[in-house]
Design an enzyme around this catalytic site. Sequence first.
Site, PDB file in Angstrom:
ATOM      1  NE  ARG A  76      -3.075   2.678   2.772  1.00  0.00           N
ATOM      2  CZ  ARG A  76      -3.156   3.463   3.830  1.00  0.00           C
ATOM      3  NH1 ARG A  76      -2.672   3.080   5.001  1.00  0.00           N
ATOM      4  NH2 ARG A  76      -3.730   4.637   3.743  1.00  0.00           N
ATOM      5  CG  HIS A 121      -0.928   8.869   3.555  1.00  0.00           C
ATOM      6  ND1 HIS A 121      -1.152   7.534   3.828  1.00  0.00           N
ATOM      7  CD2 HIS A 121      -0.489   9.405   4.724  1.00  0.00           C
ATOM      8  CE1 HIS A 121      -0.831   7.269   5.084  1.00  0.00           C
ATOM      9  NE2 HIS A 121      -0.425   8.402   5.660  1.00  0.00           N
ATOM     10  CD  GLU A 166      -4.544   7.892  10.141  1.00  0.00           C
ATOM     11  OE1 GLU A 166      -3.959   8.944  10.434  1.00  0.00           O
ATOM     12  OE2 GLU A 166      -4.268   6.804  10.655  1.00  0.00           O
ATOM     13  CG  ASN A 308      -4.927   3.572   8.940  1.00  0.00           C
ATOM     14  OD1 ASN A 308      -5.030   2.594   8.194  1.00  0.00           O
ATOM     15  ND2 ASN A 308      -4.434   4.724   8.540  1.00  0.00           N
ATOM     16  CE1 TYR A 310       0.606   3.031  13.632  1.00  0.00           C
ATOM     17  CE2 TYR A 310      -1.473   3.966  12.880  1.00  0.00           C
ATOM     18  CZ  TYR A 310      -0.203   3.503  12.608  1.00  0.00           C
ATOM     19  OH  TYR A 310       0.266   3.497  11.328  1.00  0.00           O
ATOM     20  CD  GLU A 378      -1.410   4.003   8.231  1.00  0.00           C
ATOM     21  OE1 GLU A 378      -1.158   4.464   9.369  1.00  0.00           O
ATOM     22  OE2 GLU A 378      -1.587   4.730   7.239  1.00  0.00           O
TER      23      GLU A 378
HETATM   24  C1  GBH Z   1      -0.957   7.233  10.815  1.00  0.00           C
HETATM   25  O1  GBH Z   1      -1.491   8.292  11.519  1.00  0.00           O
HETATM   26  C2  GBH Z   1      -0.599   7.758   9.472  1.00  0.00           C
HETATM   27  O2  GBH Z   1      -1.518   7.338   8.495  1.00  0.00           O
HETATM   28  C3  GBH Z   1       0.801   7.464   9.054  1.00  0.00           C
HETATM   29  O3  GBH Z   1       1.147   8.288   7.995  1.00  0.00           O
HETATM   30  C4  GBH Z   1       1.716   7.602  10.230  1.00  0.00           C
HETATM   31  O4  GBH Z   1       3.053   7.534   9.876  1.00  0.00           O
HETATM   32  C5  GBH Z   1       1.353   6.507  11.184  1.00  0.00           C
HETATM   33  O5  GBH Z   1       0.011   6.563  11.531  1.00  0.00           O
HETATM   34  C6  GBH Z   1       2.190   6.480  12.443  1.00  0.00           C
HETATM   35  O6  GBH Z   1       1.949   7.566  13.266  1.00  0.00           O
HETATM   36  O7  GBH Z   1      -3.533   6.574  22.106  1.00  0.00           O
HETATM   37  O8  GBH Z   1      -5.330   5.657  20.819  1.00  0.00           O
HETATM   38  O9  GBH Z   1      -4.845   7.993  20.652  1.00  0.00           O
HETATM   39  C7  GBH Z   1      -1.390   8.164  12.882  1.00  0.00           C
HETATM   40  C8  GBH Z   1      -2.538   8.665  13.660  1.00  0.00           C
HETATM   41  C9  GBH Z   1      -3.172   9.263  15.819  1.00  0.00           C
HETATM   42  C10 GBH Z   1      -2.207   7.134  15.423  1.00  0.00           C
HETATM   43  C11 GBH Z   1      -2.876   9.137  17.273  1.00  0.00           C
HETATM   44  C12 GBH Z   1      -1.933   6.989  16.891  1.00  0.00           C
HETATM   45  C13 GBH Z   1      -2.545   7.665  19.078  1.00  0.00           C
HETATM   46  C14 GBH Z   1      -3.099   6.383  19.612  1.00  0.00           C
HETATM   47  N1  GBH Z   1      -2.225   8.520  15.043  1.00  0.00           N
HETATM   48  N2  GBH Z   1      -2.892   7.774  17.659  1.00  0.00           N
HETATM   49  S1  GBH Z   1      -4.277   6.664  20.866  1.00  0.00           S
END
Ligand code: GBH
Length: 477
Positions: A76, A121, A166, A308, A310, A378
């Site tokens: 991707r 993006h 996003e 996505n 995290y 992601e």
């Molecule tokens: C993504 O955005 C992007 O698409 C990418 O480009 C970037 O490199 C990648 O992630 C890594 O950062 O504690 O539940 O709030 C990230 C968006 C928002 C993801 C904040 C992590 C915190 C987790 N981020 N979030 S939380």
Amino acid sequence: MRKLPNGLKIGVATASYQIEGGWNAGDKTPSIWDTHCHKEPCPIKDNTSGDDTCNSYKYYKRDLEMIKFLGFDFYRFSISWPRLLPDGFTNKISESGREYYNNLINGLLENNIEPIITLYHWDLPQKLQELGGWSNPLIIDWFGDYAAVAYQLFGDRVKTWITINEPKQIGVFGYGMTRMAPALNISGIADYITAKNMVLAHARAWHIYDKQFRPTQKGTCGITIATDFRVGVSDSHDDVEAGLDAMDFEVGLYSHPIFTSKGGFPERVIKRVAEKSKEQGYSKSRLPEFTDEEIEYAKGTSDFYGFNHYSTKFFTRDTYTPGKHPIPSYDDDIGADFTYLDYEKGAVPHVTVIPHGIRKALKWVKENCNNPPIMITENGFATFGGLEDIDRIFYFRKYLNSIFDAIEIDGCNVTSYTVWSLMDNFEWDSGLSVKFGLFEVDFNDEKKTRKARLSALWFKRLIKTKCLDLEHIPEMK
Ligand code: GBH
């Protein structure tokens, strides 16, 4: 040992501004991220930029080798809009831009790796920003036109399209705050205007694909939404409500108009923003309305849910005092605080490892978005470097195990899983110092040499054996 769910495809992701470099190569014009990083003083934590980063514009063949070596099913990546259309509009298609993406796509196909393209993006042509960017409703036309060019040029070979990556990060961090380009800092207003325009621009790109290209190209098209999980910190009524509100501001704002049968913005967001706006003396809600026609136009316009994820945050209202955040603002509209619970932390302090959160987020999508096919577009873990990234392996192992529970126990229709990211790259406001890569990149070296981390070898084995090994850790050769 746990077998990979049947048919689950495994891939890896990057994004144009984060890896390409070549910021002014050929006839490329600046994007909003070029402009943002070139400001004085530089707003990026370590004073870096994406000017060179991994220089994949030059070294993409090395990227192909790496993806092939690990055995991923798909890659991707995103197209830089100003690299393909230097004026932002369709009057001029860049020969060098087109050639770069053609070479990349053809290289992937020659190696049996499926290309998946993200159209947006985050690197908007600067010229379009000067016309208001995502806050100007004309972007619905501009984005649709750009999408049509991309389908036309590459859609004979590319069968999966992601329109926007996003929307929350674009609208809330870019237009509402200063974390991301264009750093407008107009919270509580610009974030909602852009939310509406992004939903409709996505819908336009989907309708164009559906009507003009799908009949011959026979692919799929959808949006990717940051679906970090939000939930109340306790079972008390107020905390539960705070969690549900936080999830609707975080995710529902973008998913509800597209994936629900009702359409439009979610009720909780409509209600909270309307009440606050009234208290604050606005003559009407700061949240724009969709017309009935727009609601119909946006509904059902994603062939899959791009997911996505995290981490997870826990919310409460107990400690929230008005005035804690600027008024008006998106954060004040949510009117709740997040609290850190005692979960394992990654090297990067705000990353908490909460594997059950991804399962809950997938279930939330199943229940709130009409049980769509979900492409996990992601998932990844940041460190400050080092090849022996055992902590990253632990993260992937636990999150994958939880995803498999979501599939096998909760019946979530997850069709693919994507690692963020193939290699260290320009991590937006954190610059080059925060590392997400399966491969380490030496940014000081002209060749931007990439070296496999332990986590890369771990994924190679997972793909080869089609098993999630809950014990084995590879060794560095
Ligand atoms: C993504 O955005 C992007 O698409 C990418 O480009 C970037 O490199 C990648 O992630 C890594 O950062 O504690 O539940 O709030 C990230 C968006 C928002 C993801 C904040 C992590 C915190 C987790 N981020 N979030 S939380």
